[in-house]
Motif scaffolding. Structure first.
Motif, mmCIF file in Angstrom:
data_model
loop_
_atom_site.group_PDB
_atom_site.id
_atom_site.type_symbol
_atom_site.label_atom_id
_atom_site.label_comp_id
_atom_site.label_asym_id
_atom_site.label_seq_id
_atom_site.Cartn_x
_atom_site.Cartn_y
_atom_site.Cartn_z
ATOM 1 N N ILE A 94 0.841 -1.207 0.000
ATOM 2 C CA ILE A 94 0.000 0.000 0.000
ATOM 3 C C ILE A 94 0.870 1.249 0.000
ATOM 4 C CG2 ILE A 94 -1.615 1.357 1.398
ATOM 5 C CD1 ILE A 94 -2.897 -1.275 2.265
ATOM 6 N N ILE A 95 1.921 1.234 0.817
ATOM 7 C CA ILE A 95 2.824 2.384 0.889
ATOM 8 C C ILE A 95 3.565 2.565 -0.439
ATOM 9 C CG2 ILE A 95 4.862 3.327 2.036
ATOM 10 C CD1 ILE A 95 3.952 1.874 4.582
ATOM 11 N N ALA A 96 4.074 1.461 -0.991
ATOM 12 C CA ALA A 96 4.793 1.543 -2.269
ATOM 13 C C ALA A 96 3.857 2.005 -3.382
ATOM 14 C CB ALA A 96 5.391 0.179 -2.612
ATOM 15 N N ASN A 97 2.630 1.502 -3.369
ATOM 16 C CA ASN A 97 1.637 1.916 -4.358
ATOM 17 C C ASN A 97 1.411 3.425 -4.300
ATOM 18 O OD1 ASN A 97 -1.489 2.566 -4.825
ATOM 19 N ND2 ASN A 97 -0.935 0.849 -6.145
ATOM 20 N N HIS A 98 1.412 3.979 -3.084
ATOM 21 C CA HIS A 98 1.232 5.421 -2.924
ATOM 22 C C HIS A 98 2.375 6.174 -3.592
ATOM 23 C CE1 HIS A 98 0.292 9.256 -0.985
ATOM 24 N NE2 HIS A 98 1.572 9.338 -0.682
ATOM 25 N N PHE A 99 3.592 5.720 -3.390
ATOM 26 C CA PHE A 99 4.741 6.386 -4.008
ATOM 27 C C PHE A 99 4.662 6.310 -5.530
ATOM 28 C CE2 PHE A 99 7.141 5.271 0.080
ATOM 29 C CZ PHE A 99 6.939 6.536 0.600
ATOM 30 N N TYR A 100 4.320 5.141 -6.050
ATOM 31 C CA TYR A 100 4.281 4.971 -7.498
ATOM 32 C C TYR A 100 3.178 5.818 -8.137
ATOM 33 C CZ TYR A 100 7.562 1.059 -7.126
ATOM 34 O OH TYR A 100 8.669 0.291 -6.897
ATOM 35 N N ARG A 101 2.010 5.860 -7.523
ATOM 36 C CA ARG A 101 0.910 6.623 -8.119
ATOM 37 C C ARG A 101 1.160 8.127 -8.010
ATOM 38 N NH1 ARG A 101 -4.481 6.142 -7.027
ATOM 39 N NH2 ARG A 101 -4.366 3.918 -6.671
ATOM 40 N N GLN A 102 2.110 8.545 -7.137
ATOM 41 C CA GLN A 102 2.512 9.946 -7.071
ATOM 42 C C GLN A 102 3.662 10.254 -8.028
ATOM 43 O OE1 GLN A 102 0.805 12.167 -5.202
ATOM 44 N NE2 GLN A 102 -0.541 10.474 -4.634
ATOM 45 N N VAL B 2 11.683 6.487 -5.027
ATOM 46 C CA VAL B 2 11.347 6.312 -3.615
ATOM 47 C C VAL B 2 10.649 4.971 -3.408
ATOM 48 C CG1 VAL B 2 10.047 7.247 -1.659
ATOM 49 C CG2 VAL B 2 11.167 8.798 -3.258
ATOM 50 N N GLY B 3 9.721 4.642 -4.309
ATOM 51 C CA GLY B 3 9.018 3.370 -4.217
ATOM 52 C C GLY B 3 9.955 2.183 -4.330
ATOM 53 N N ASP B 4 10.901 2.276 -5.263
ATOM 54 C CA ASP B 4 11.874 1.195 -5.440
ATOM 55 C C ASP B 4 12.726 1.006 -4.184
ATOM 56 O OD1 ASP B 4 10.956 0.780 -7.975
ATOM 57 O OD2 ASP B 4 12.580 1.884 -8.966
ATOM 58 N N HIS B 5 13.229 2.107 -3.629
ATOM 59 C CA HIS B 5 14.067 2.023 -2.432
ATOM 60 C C HIS B 5 13.271 1.490 -1.242
ATOM 61 C CE1 HIS B 5 17.741 3.677 -4.011
ATOM 62 N NE2 HIS B 5 17.150 4.783 -4.420
ATOM 63 N N PHE B 6 12.010 1.884 -1.156
ATOM 64 C CA PHE B 6 11.180 1.408 -0.039
ATOM 65 C C PHE B 6 10.979 -0.099 -0.125
ATOM 66 C CE2 PHE B 6 6.990 0.177 1.551
ATOM 67 C CZ PHE B 6 7.104 0.559 2.885
ATOM 68 N N ALA C 238 8.431 -4.723 -7.219
ATOM 69 C CA ALA C 238 8.558 -3.365 -7.744
ATOM 70 C C ALA C 238 8.141 -3.256 -9.204
ATOM 71 C CB ALA C 238 9.994 -2.865 -7.561
ATOM 72 N N ALA C 239 8.659 -4.149 -10.041
ATOM 73 C CA ALA C 239 8.399 -4.051 -11.478
ATOM 74 C C ALA C 239 6.911 -4.150 -11.789
ATOM 75 C CB ALA C 239 9.170 -5.140 -12.226
ATOM 76 N N VAL C 240 6.239 -5.110 -11.152
ATOM 77 C CA VAL C 240 4.815 -5.325 -11.423
ATOM 78 C C VAL C 240 3.987 -4.133 -10.958
ATOM 79 C CG1 VAL C 240 2.831 -6.781 -10.904
ATOM 80 C CG2 VAL C 240 5.073 -7.818 -11.255
ATOM 81 N N MET C 241 4.288 -3.600 -9.779
ATOM 82 C CA MET C 241 3.523 -2.485 -9.233
ATOM 83 C C MET C 241 3.814 -1.180 -9.973
ATOM 84 S SD MET C 241 3.803 -3.196 -5.127
ATOM 85 C CE MET C 241 2.812 -1.758 -4.787
#
Length: 386
Positions: free
Chosen positions: A117-125, A130-134, A144-147
């Motif tokens: 959920i947190i990574a999804n938030h970074f990606y959609r922003q 940041v999402g990759d590092h998280f 990571a790749a799929v999301m």
């Protein structure tokens, strides 16, 4: 959060500050006038060679200043200002620096789901690094790749639209036209309309007409008014900004089109337009003051809320945070939940499950609906899902 009381406290402080400043200026002016009056007297005596008891003049000045008591008056208004400032500080601490740990309730989360959920938030922003590092930090690098992939495509389209390049957006819309039509979206028409206006502004009338015949004809039956407006723009080629349809050239149309594309893109992904994480945080911020107030009451009564399935008092939230219907049983006056769901009776009325079980003696007897004369068999009642 209620900010009206904070504003009222601030207004009181500013009022006291203005009064204190005004009073201080008044006292300064009064002292200056007294001193200037004495100086004028002394100067006049010097100019006329008359004798004057300087000691008496200065004593009179001192007596006058003591009588007016400027320091006492200043101290009085300053004290009132200090009291107001002190109360204001406490008011700010109450609203903006509360001990939010009181509202903490231990809940077992699925860490993997929470991380996604947190990574999804970074990606959609659009914060892909940041999402990759998280995800790497929490040991979910393989996700990571799929999301990230769909949001990369979305931001590539949006970036192109910022440069008024609609080709990626139109390709995406054409590929997903059937799904977009099923959802009732008119984003395809909006994109073609933007492209038509762009061609009319930068190209020739014939090019714009050819584009309209190729891409807008299919919308003539369902969006006749929009198509007619676009066709009328052909008469104003080269001077569209001065035409009755000048609003079609506004940058705001591009911005709205981009937002609509983002909304529909998320919809086709099966995701909400707003980040679930941001919605959760915003909802939590809204209810936190009421929750902290409730916690203080519970602490005073030495009651523990960790064991409660739901709060004993309602907490109002804005409509943007209300995603499900709420049903309150007309018999028990309790709100329905997973353990006590709403049940549809054969007569069409609805009661909560516990009320039906109680009235039917645990489904052993027929009972009358409290709203109509129908006899109700508990076995025939159907659960409703909110």
């Amino acid at each position: 959060m209620e900010l009206s009381s904070v504003k009222d406290a601030f207004d009181r402080v500013t009022k006291k500050q203005k009064l204190s400043s005004s009073k201080a200026q008044e006292m300064i002016d009064q002292v200056r006038q007294e001193i200037e009056s004495v100086l004028d007297t002394l100067q006049s005596v010097i100019n006329t060679d008359h004798m004057l008891d300087y000691k008496t003049v200065l004593n009179d000045l001192k007596a006058s200043l003591l009588k007016n008591a400027p320091l006492g008056q200043l101290e009085s208004t300053q004290k009132e200002l200090n009291v107001a400032l002190s109360k204001y500080g406490k008011h700010l601490d109450k609203y903006f620096n509360p001990d939010i740990s009181k509202a903490y309730r231990h809940t077992d989360f699925d860490i993997r789901t929470l991380s996604q959920i947190i990574a999804n938030h970074f990606y959609r922003q659009g914060l892909f690094d940041v999402g990759d590092h998280f995800l790497s930090a929490v040991g979910e690098s393989e996700s990571a790749a799929v999301m990230k992939s769909p949001f990369l495509e979305m931001y590539q389209i949006l970036q192109a639209m910022q440069n008024q390049n609609l080709e990626p957006a139109l390709n995406w819309a054409t590929t997903n036209s059937d799904k977009l039509a099923q959802s009732g979206s008119d984003i395809v028409l909006k994109l073609h309309s933007r492209q038509f206006i762009k061609i009319l502004q930068n190209g020739s009338r014939d090019d714009a007409l050819h584009y309209a015949r190729t891409h807008l004809t299919s919308f003539a039956s369902s969006h006749i008014a929009d198509v007619q407006k676009l066709m009328a723009c052909l008469l104003w080629q080269g001077k569209l900004e001065k035409s009755p349809y000048h609003e079609l050239t506004s940058q705001s149309n591009w911005d709205r089109c981009a937002e609509e594309l983002k909304r529909q893109f998320c919809n086709l992904l099966g995701q909400s337009y707003n980040s679930p994480l941001s919605v959760t945080v915003a909802a939590g911020i809204q209810v936190l003051p009421a929750l902290l107030k409730f916690m203080n009451v519970m602490a005073g009564k030495k009651q523990e809320w960790q064991s409660m399935n739901q709060l004993p008092v309602p907490i109002e939230m804005d409509k943007e945070f209300q995603f499900h219907s709420i049903f309150v049983c007309p018999v028990s006056k309790e709100q329905a939940n997973e353990d006590n769901p709403p049940m549809l009776m054969s007569c069409g009325h609805v009661l909560c499950k516990q009320s039906i079980l109680k009235m039917s003696k645990n489904s052993t007897k027929v009972f009358k609906c409290p709203y109509c004369p129908f006899d109700i068999d508990a076995a025939q009642c159907k659960q409703l899902y909110l």
